[in-house]
Design a protein around this motif. Sequence first.
Motif, PDB file in Angstrom:
ATOM      1  N   ARG A  71      53.009  26.501  47.477  1.00  0.00           N
ATOM      2  CA  ARG A  71      54.568  27.015  47.795  1.00  0.00           C
ATOM      3  C   ARG A  71      54.669  28.016  48.811  1.00  0.00           C
ATOM      4  N   THR A  72      53.677  28.201  49.526  1.00  0.00           N
ATOM      5  CA  THR A  72      53.941  29.410  50.027  1.00  0.00           C
ATOM      6  C   THR A  72      53.562  28.825  51.671  1.00  0.00           C
ATOM      7  N   ALA A  73      53.352  29.582  52.437  1.00  0.00           N
ATOM      8  CA  ALA A  73      52.935  29.189  54.195  1.00  0.00           C
ATOM      9  C   ALA A  73      51.256  29.978  54.263  1.00  0.00           C
ATOM     10  N   ILE A  74      50.720  30.494  53.133  1.00  0.00           N
ATOM     11  CA  ILE A  74      49.595  30.013  53.423  1.00  0.00           C
ATOM     12  C   ILE A  74      48.361  28.879  53.677  1.00  0.00           C
ATOM     13  N   LEU A  75      47.307  29.206  54.387  1.00  0.00           N
ATOM     14  CA  LEU A  75      46.655  28.171  54.370  1.00  0.00           C
ATOM     15  C   LEU A  75      45.160  28.649  54.418  1.00  0.00           C
ATOM     16  N   GLU A  76      44.806  27.612  53.194  1.00  0.00           N
ATOM     17  CA  GLU A  76      43.449  27.364  53.099  1.00  0.00           C
ATOM     18  C   GLU A  76      42.312  26.686  53.560  1.00  0.00           C
ATOM     19  N   THR A  77      41.461  27.605  53.991  1.00  0.00           N
ATOM     20  CA  THR A  77      40.757  26.080  54.903  1.00  0.00           C
ATOM     21  C   THR A  77      38.605  26.074  54.137  1.00  0.00           C
TER      22      THR A  77
ATOM     23  N   PHE B  85      32.381  28.145  52.074  1.00  0.00           N
ATOM     24  CA  PHE B  85      32.942  29.226  52.173  1.00  0.00           C
ATOM     25  C   PHE B  85      34.252  28.477  52.728  1.00  0.00           C
ATOM     26  N   SER B  86      35.435  29.503  52.353  1.00  0.00           N
ATOM     27  CA  SER B  86      36.910  29.746  52.767  1.00  0.00           C
ATOM     28  C   SER B  86      36.951  30.142  53.041  1.00  0.00           C
ATOM     29  N   VAL B  87      38.208  30.677  54.092  1.00  0.00           N
ATOM     30  CA  VAL B  87      39.107  30.773  55.257  1.00  0.00           C
ATOM     31  C   VAL B  87      40.931  30.514  55.143  1.00  0.00           C
ATOM     32  N   THR B  88      41.366  32.530  54.181  1.00  0.00           N
ATOM     33  CA  THR B  88      42.612  31.838  54.160  1.00  0.00           C
ATOM     34  C   THR B  88      43.508  32.771  54.977  1.00  0.00           C
ATOM     35  N   ASP B  89      44.358  32.112  55.857  1.00  0.00           N
ATOM     36  CA  ASP B  89      44.850  32.835  57.125  1.00  0.00           C
ATOM     37  C   ASP B  89      46.090  33.272  56.658  1.00  0.00           C
ATOM     38  N   PHE B  90      47.090  34.163  56.696  1.00  0.00           N
ATOM     39  CA  PHE B  90      48.506  34.760  56.621  1.00  0.00           C
ATOM     40  C   PHE B  90      48.782  35.299  57.737  1.00  0.00           C
ATOM     41  N   LEU B  91      50.257  35.541  57.695  1.00  0.00           N
ATOM     42  CA  LEU B  91      50.958  36.413  58.401  1.00  0.00           C
ATOM     43  C   LEU B  91      52.052  37.103  57.525  1.00  0.00           C
TER      44      LEU B  91
ATOM     45  N   THR C 234      52.644  38.181  49.578  1.00  0.00           N
ATOM     46  CA  THR C 234      53.001  37.336  50.867  1.00  0.00           C
ATOM     47  C   THR C 234      53.002  36.227  49.586  1.00  0.00           C
ATOM     48  N   ALA C 235      52.503  35.658  48.931  1.00  0.00           N
ATOM     49  CA  ALA C 235      51.716  34.754  47.906  1.00  0.00           C
ATOM     50  C   ALA C 235      53.599  35.033  47.059  1.00  0.00           C
ATOM     51  N   ALA C 236      53.421  36.080  46.519  1.00  0.00           N
ATOM     52  CA  ALA C 236      54.796  36.244  45.941  1.00  0.00           C
ATOM     53  C   ALA C 236      55.757  35.934  45.816  1.00  0.00           C
ATOM     54  N   ARG C 237      55.878  36.674  47.383  1.00  0.00           N
ATOM     55  CA  ARG C 237      57.178  36.854  48.460  1.00  0.00           C
ATOM     56  C   ARG C 237      57.777  35.361  48.719  1.00  0.00           C
ATOM     57  N   TRP C 238      56.751  34.220  48.954  1.00  0.00           N
ATOM     58  CA  TRP C 238      57.121  32.975  49.366  1.00  0.00           C
ATOM     59  C   TRP C 238      57.271  31.983  47.897  1.00  0.00           C
ATOM     60  N   ARG C 239      56.983  32.469  47.247  1.00  0.00           N
ATOM     61  CA  ARG C 239      56.776  31.611  45.715  1.00  0.00           C
ATOM     62  C   ARG C 239      58.522  32.025  45.223  1.00  0.00           C
ATOM     63  N   ALA C 240      58.774  33.183  45.197  1.00  0.00           N
ATOM     64  CA  ALA C 240      60.054  33.484  45.201  1.00  0.00           C
ATOM     65  C   ALA C 240      61.116  32.868  45.648  1.00  0.00           C
TER      66      ALA C 240
END
Length: 638
Positions: free
Chosen positions: A81-87, A96-102, A212-218
């Motif tokens: 429920r976000t526009a935060i991308l995890e690869t 390893f992972s890369v988490t990308d967000f604006l 940022t995640a909290a705002r998207w989920r709200a």
Amino acid sequence: MGPDSHEAHAASSKPIEDYGLIGNLLTAALVARDGSIDWLCLPRFDSDACFAALLGGPEHGRWRIGPQEEASETKRRYLPRTAILETRFETSKGAFSVTDFLPFGDDDRKVELVRLVRGESGRPTVSMELVLRFGYGRTVPWVRRRDYGLRAVAGPDAVELVTPMTLTNEGMRTHARFEIDAGDSVPFTLSYHPSHRTASFVDDRTSLLETTAARWRAWCDRCTLPQDAPQPWKDAVLRSLITLKALSHRPTGGLVAAPTTSLPEDFGGSRNWDYRYCWIRDATMTLYALLNSGYFDEAQSFRQWMLRATAGDPEQMQIMYGLAGERRLTEFELPWLPGYAGSRPVRVGNAAHEQLQLDVYGELMDVAHASRRSQLDWGGEAWQLQCALLATLERKWHEPDRGIWEVRGPPRHFTYSKLMCWVAFDRAAKAIEDFGLDGPLDRWRSIRDQIRTQILERGFDRTRNTFVQHFGGGSLDASLLLVAETGFVDPEDERFAGTVQAIERELVCDGFVLRYRPQDVDDGVGGNEGAFLPCSFWLVDAYVLLGRLDEAQALFERLLAVRNDLGLLAEEYDARSRRLCGNFPQAFSHVALVNTLHNLMRSAGPSRQRANREAAPTQQSGTRPGASDPTIRADAPQ
């Protein structure tokens, strides 16, 4: 650029479906499966790109964070429920992972792009390469080291790269290489600001991720979807709504058609357009998608944007505007970019903004009608604007135009354009009848009837029992799937059924719907294109109206299957190569997906009533209802 170089760029382009979208309601970036950000415009959607590898190569700007060695497995997802991308990259040395967000921000002249690298297992080696090229890949900035990383400046643009990692510069590119242990985290932040302003730096990046995640989920918590919809359908619609939100411009309320320019409708062809603007033609369907899903605030913001953008002399109304309502969208080409998959030219701006497209009058009147039925505050001043627009349309509806598809060939009397002129006067008459507004009711009813007569006499082929693309022609057009949805004919009218059957025969290709066949229509562009995905959703809607529910559900499932692994859709789909094509992600495709879901669920309800474009939810005081009222039906003259 020689032919060998051109072919090399064509071969090296990543599939469009390899990209994910991240955004902050100011701009958006496309992140490839390999960890490379290949497209980013700063500070707005329509600004010059500083990463333009999407339309060229790494030398035109990109920012890659990925494994030093080839990954044995790559997985990616959006945080729920976000526009935060995890690869997540799996290598022989570990994962390893890369988490990308604006992150969201209050200053629309400043944008931050955060990338968090986290060790998952073992001790893999991570490679970072930053290639900043302002001006769509042409301008190399002046780069200087700083204790926090580096600063890059070119004219009005400045970027700070903030990271604890040691950076090296070689060949006008910035590199970092490091090993990461399980549980460790390394942050990278790219912060943009106008070069004449002082730089400011973000707070703790992990805390910023949580915020940022909290705002998207709200925001997602406000969504109201049919409870009886299958969970995969609800997930698809929510991802589409998140994508639409990410494509909206918070300061103005505008919604860009796509965050990209010049992604081709035909690989290697010239059907390449700039979609980083706001189209009036998308307005009504976008409003329904927002209202049906409970997003009344967003619908209100979009309504206000339309009123501001179209304000002025009605004779100067355009089909599209810039994010803040800008009218001059001059089109030019970027010859130094080889284009995606060798598709040239690369265009900035869109000359179609100068076209006459009569359908936009109907779209604007329809969106006003839907707003009033939903108790959105449309206001008396807006009615004055509508009356002025209708006075203009009274003089213009007889004229040929360029049509909904913005053809660059000769103007014609397009049937869909006349249909939307009918909608304009029909909704104006209903505004007087239903809401007691003041206007020349008898005259508007008379014009509505004149338009209807012309459409039935000149835009309908009685021999084939189908509406046709333009008066006197024989070609079909998928926009005619909307003749019942707009209320022009009843869904049970044999002329609607005949039109759907004709489109099935002549415009359905490999299970998807073409807008029209370019070889049959002089659209002034030439070449081929893929199936237009919104039109395929319109066929689902037509099946619903006809009661062909099994076929509707089957086609809807087929359309969901062409989304990429992140749930994103482009403008078109090439069924033979199984590739998405056209600008990406495309708002119109996601709007159509949302509306079709609501139509399907209404049709499957206990009353099995069928909705059309007059159906709109009503916002009660203090409440946010979900599905629209299916009992509201347009008057369909016989």
